[in-house]
Design an enzyme around this catalytic site. Structure first.
Site, PDB file in Angstrom:
ATOM      1  N   CYS A  12      18.514  14.940   4.129  1.00 43.87           N
ATOM      2  CA  CYS A  12      18.334  13.673   3.424  1.00 43.87           C
ATOM      3  C   CYS A  12      18.607  12.451   4.304  1.00 43.87           C
ATOM      4  CB  CYS A  12      19.237  13.623   2.204  1.00 43.87           C
ATOM      5  SG  CYS A  12      19.108  12.071   1.298  1.00 43.87           S
ATOM      6  N   LYS A  39      20.905  22.845  -7.720  1.00 45.07           N
ATOM      7  CA  LYS A  39      22.058  21.945  -7.771  1.00 45.07           C
ATOM      8  C   LYS A  39      23.196  22.568  -8.577  1.00 45.07           C
ATOM      9  CE  LYS A  39      18.809  18.089  -7.675  1.00 45.07           C
ATOM     10  NZ  LYS A  39      18.177  16.994  -8.448  1.00 45.07           N
ATOM     11  N   VAL A  52      21.593  12.949  -3.919  1.00 40.93           N
ATOM     12  CA  VAL A  52      22.570  12.649  -2.884  1.00 40.93           C
ATOM     13  C   VAL A  52      22.104  11.373  -2.168  1.00 40.93           C
ATOM     14  CG1 VAL A  52      23.338  15.022  -2.538  1.00 40.93           C
ATOM     15  CG2 VAL A  52      21.342  14.204  -1.285  1.00 40.93           C
ATOM     16  N   GLU A  69      24.106   6.221  -4.696  1.00 39.50           N
ATOM     17  CA  GLU A  69      23.167   5.317  -4.026  1.00 39.50           C
ATOM     18  C   GLU A  69      23.708   4.923  -2.640  1.00 39.50           C
ATOM     19  OE1 GLU A  69      19.893   4.164  -4.912  1.00 39.50           O
ATOM     20  OE2 GLU A  69      20.188   5.866  -6.216  1.00 39.50           O
ATOM     21  N   SER A  70      22.900   5.196  -1.620  1.00 33.80           N
ATOM     22  CA  SER A  70      23.335   4.996  -0.232  1.00 33.80           C
ATOM     23  C   SER A  70      23.694   3.548   0.073  1.00 33.80           C
ATOM     24  CB  SER A  70      22.255   5.477   0.740  1.00 33.80           C
ATOM     25  OG  SER A  70      21.056   4.742   0.574  1.00 33.80           O
TER      26      SER A  70
END
Length: 227
Positions: A12, A39, A52, A69-70
């Site tokens: 990811c 998952k 993720v 949320e990155s």
């Protein structure tokens, strides 16, 4: 001291952003990789979107919080952790950087279509979209080595995982996506040499990405085989 755990997936690119920010800040953290195709229940209970990355924050008093949320995770790390600043101090410049981070997410959207394309028409459509995006950012870059010049920033953390894809793609075919984009190419090289960028993925990343292409019957592989 808080205990930080990054809930992750091997490939990811959004996870990589958070990992790079953690590594740049010199923060100790645990990383747990999950299988997004299967998952675990504990993950679904704490991930509102079922995606993720997640950052689990465990405090000394036993309390716990989970961020998703990155971009949110990266902003939190910038605000709470010591180490080199990853956002400009000036509010206007900082806002512009946030905009370019969102632009990086739009590049990833086109990149997904490019790597999973199953026919030549779709591949070319996404190739042209990527050329357009990288041409746009060529005009925003200075002489580097990073997006903001000499200072590594969260914009760099966003684009480093984008460029990483092409380390494998370039072994399959010459896409021509970066032709004539000299600043972008210099930026890509500088990011690939950064320790945090290298350490944001495992040594088996290329193999896993190749398996991903095979799973999605990517035309990139068929073109390479036919060459």
């Amino acid at each position: 001291m808080s205990k930080l755990t990054l809930i992750s997936h091997h490939l990811c690119p959004y996870v990589q952003r958070a990992a790079i920010a953690l590594l740049e800040k010199g923060v100790a953290f645990e990383r747990i990789n999950i299988d997004l195709a299967n998952k675990p229940d504990w993950f679904l209970k704490i991930s509102p979107l079922g995606k993720v990355p997640l950052l689990r924050i465990e405090e000394a008093d036993g309390s716990e919080a989970v961020l998703f949320e990155s971009s949110v995770i990266c902003e939190y790390l910038e605000e709470t952790q010591a180490g080199a600043a990853l956002h400009p101090a000036d509010p206007l410049t900082r806002a512009r950087h946030r905009g370019w981070m969102e632009f990086g997410s739009s590049v990833l959207s086109d990149l997904w279509g490019y790597e999973t394309a199953q026919d030549a028409v779709q591949l070319e459509t996404k190739r042209q979209a990527l050329i357009s995006k990288f041409t746009t950012i060529e005009g925003a870059l200075t002489d580097g080595p990073y997006f903001a010049g000499s200072s590594f920033s969260l914009v760099d953390a966003v684009f480093a995982p984008v460029f990483r894809y092409f380390d494998l793609f370039d072994t399959l075919s010459d896409s021509g996506i970066f032709d004539g984009l000299e600043r972008v190419k210099r930026w890509r090289t500088a990011l690939s040499q950064r320790a945090s960028v290298k350490d944001a993925v495992g040594a088996d990343y290329p193999q896993r990405l190749m398996e991903f292409l095979e799973k999605h019957s990517s035309i990139l592989l068929r073109q390479s085989a036919a060459a």
